[in-house]
Design a protein around this motif. Structure first.
Motif, PDB file in Angstrom:
ATOM      1  N   VAL A 130      15.055 -38.897 -54.821  1.00  0.00           N
ATOM      2  CA  VAL A 130      16.162 -38.705 -55.766  1.00  0.00           C
ATOM      3  C   VAL A 130      17.502 -38.708 -55.032  1.00  0.00           C
ATOM      4  CG1 VAL A 130      17.235 -37.049 -57.344  1.00  0.00           C
ATOM      5  CG2 VAL A 130      14.784 -37.504 -57.492  1.00  0.00           C
ATOM      6  N   ILE A 131      17.588 -37.992 -53.921  1.00  0.00           N
ATOM      7  CA  ILE A 131      18.837 -37.937 -53.157  1.00  0.00           C
ATOM      8  C   ILE A 131      19.220 -39.328 -52.668  1.00  0.00           C
ATOM      9  CG2 ILE A 131      19.888 -37.076 -51.024  1.00  0.00           C
ATOM     10  CD1 ILE A 131      18.163 -34.538 -51.384  1.00  0.00           C
ATOM     11  N   ASP A 132      18.251 -40.039 -52.098  1.00  0.00           N
ATOM     12  CA  ASP A 132      18.538 -41.371 -51.567  1.00  0.00           C
ATOM     13  C   ASP A 132      18.937 -42.341 -52.680  1.00  0.00           C
ATOM     14  OD1 ASP A 132      18.424 -43.174 -49.137  1.00  0.00           O
ATOM     15  OD2 ASP A 132      17.081 -44.240 -50.479  1.00  0.00           O
ATOM     16  N   THR A 133      18.322 -42.211 -53.848  1.00  0.00           N
ATOM     17  CA  THR A 133      18.650 -43.128 -54.947  1.00  0.00           C
ATOM     18  C   THR A 133      20.037 -42.850 -55.497  1.00  0.00           C
ATOM     19  OG1 THR A 133      16.295 -43.223 -55.517  1.00  0.00           O
ATOM     20  CG2 THR A 133      17.850 -44.049 -57.140  1.00  0.00           C
ATOM     21  N   TYR A 134      20.396 -41.590 -55.665  1.00  0.00           N
ATOM     22  CA  TYR A 134      21.762 -41.275 -56.100  1.00  0.00           C
ATOM     23  C   TYR A 134      22.785 -41.798 -55.087  1.00  0.00           C
ATOM     24  CZ  TYR A 134      20.851 -38.241 -60.138  1.00  0.00           C
ATOM     25  OH  TYR A 134      20.500 -37.754 -61.379  1.00  0.00           O
ATOM     26  N   GLN A 135      22.500 -41.619 -53.811  1.00  0.00           N
ATOM     27  CA  GLN A 135      23.422 -42.142 -52.803  1.00  0.00           C
ATOM     28  C   GLN A 135      23.489 -43.661 -52.840  1.00  0.00           C
ATOM     29  OE1 GLN A 135      22.492 -40.194 -48.881  1.00  0.00           O
ATOM     30  NE2 GLN A 135      24.621 -39.628 -49.125  1.00  0.00           N
ATOM     31  N   ALA A 136      22.342 -44.291 -53.073  1.00  0.00           N
ATOM     32  CA  ALA A 136      22.320 -45.752 -53.111  1.00  0.00           C
ATOM     33  C   ALA A 136      23.174 -46.293 -54.257  1.00  0.00           C
ATOM     34  CB  ALA A 136      20.883 -46.254 -53.238  1.00  0.00           C
TER      35      ALA A 136
END
Length: 363
Positions: free
Chosen positions: A319-325
């Motif tokens: 989730v964190i990586d996708t929001y950052q992406a």
């Protein structure tokens, strides 16, 4: 009476395996994770990922590249595409590496030979890599005067117009998933209340069966999670300028995927517990361990490599990586749809498991 009550409480704890594990096993586990992260953050265990490009192609630069690639305290690699600055910048922006190093000129010559491309969300990476490069330079390039002051590095942060927003997006995503799981847990606890009150029996005996009731709870928890994410990111945009409006559709799909994952995991967990207290204690401890391992409390790039790999098995990391992406790196559909699919798949699998478990228990 005092000792009788003490004995009742002690027997209750000893007979409840979940309570025993949550009381005496999970706290040391959380401590070990925190100790590993913070001990490694100041030592050699961090092992940052570094993309190296050699434009100088001199004897000194080749020796330095070889030294960096062999350095055990770094996970250095030659840039996968070419030696251009833009190619290295692409690697850093994609999140595949923590920083990029471009050798612009012979490190044994005059001027600043290195361009260090950094991600502001990984602020500690730059000084750590500078230290490693300086050490390798002194050890492997003859004629370098370590006592003479010299500017070695030019800096190129990838933030651009979004300067200062990277960490805001990181922690907005972390808090979103952390509280989505806790809120989903408390929403799913009604399954236990209905089971103990006999309501589940009457629902199963009805014409529609159990599926609509389970599905209704699931949809409510998902909607609650999306609205909760909206509140968090609204504050992030109003106070810190997080670019949510510019990527609203990507943000919405990511939030729905995160809420779906949280709802399914919480409902599956609750269905395996005997009572409300056991579900609460187990869920809180388990979700805390997942949050720590997944980078929701400490940035994952500061973790040792083995803990970063373990974090990939937690929904928080995805989730964190996708929001950052979608909000920081401006990733397109092709970059993020696998993460969306994984999160939604976990949520639907948890929903199906909850449904099957409740039916089996009532039979």
């Amino acid at each position: 009476m005092i000792f009788a009550m003490f004995r009742v409480m002690l027997l209750g704890l000893l007979r409840d395996r979940f309570a025993l594990a949550a009381t005496f096993l999970l706290p040391p586990l959380v401590f070990v994770i925190f100790a590993t992260v913070f001990a490694g953050a100041s030592g050699d265990a961090v092992r940052l990922r570094l993309a190296v490009a050699d434009q100088a192609d001199s004897p000194a630069s080749r020796r330095l590249v070889a030294a960096l690639l062999a350095e055990p305290n770094l996970r250095a690699q030659r840039n996968r595409t070419d030696n251009t600055v833009e190619a290295v910048r692409t690697e850093v922006r994609s999140g595949r590496v923590d920083a990029g190093l471009v050798m612009l000129r012979d490190p044994a010559g005059a001027g600043a030979p290195f361009l260090l491309i950094t991600d502001p969300t990984r602020a500690m990476a730059a000084p750590l890599i500078e230290s490693q490069v300086q050490t390798a330079l002194i050890e492997h390039v003859p004629g370098i005067d370590s006592g003479r002051p010299r500017a070695l590095f030019l800096h190129d942060p990838i933030s651009g117009a979004k300067k200062g927003k990277g960490m805001v997006i990181y922690y907005a995503g972390a808090v979103t998933m952390l509280f989505a799981l806790f809120s989903a847990l408390y929403g799913a606890l009604s399954l236990i209340d209905e089971r103990n009150a006999g309501i589940a029996d009457r629902i199963i005996a009805g014409p529609a069966g159990l599926a609509p009731a389970i599905g209704g709870k699931f949809l409510f928890i998902v909607l609650q999670g999306v609205l909760q994410a909206g509140a968090i990111f609204l504050v992030a945009q109003l106070l810190y300028g997080a670019p949510v409006n510019a990527r609203l559709m990507f943000w919405l799909i990511t939030s729905v995927a995160a809420a779906t994952c949280a709802a399914g995991l919480a409902m599956a967990l609750v269905c395996f517990c005997r009572d409300r207290d056991q579900a609460q204690l187990t869920g809180i401890c388990l979700f805390l361990v997942l949050a720590v391992s997944g980078g929701a409390m400490v940035p994952s790039f500061l973790m040792p490599p083995w803990l970063q790999a373990a974090g990939l098995f937690t929904p928080h990391a995805w989730v964190i990586d996708t929001y950052q992406a979608v909000l920081w790196r401006d990733a397109g559909w092709r970059m993020v749809y696998p993460a969306w699919g994984l999160l939604v798949g976990l949520g639907l699998a948890g929903l199906m498991l909850a449904y099957l478990t409740v039916r089996r228990v009532r039979r």
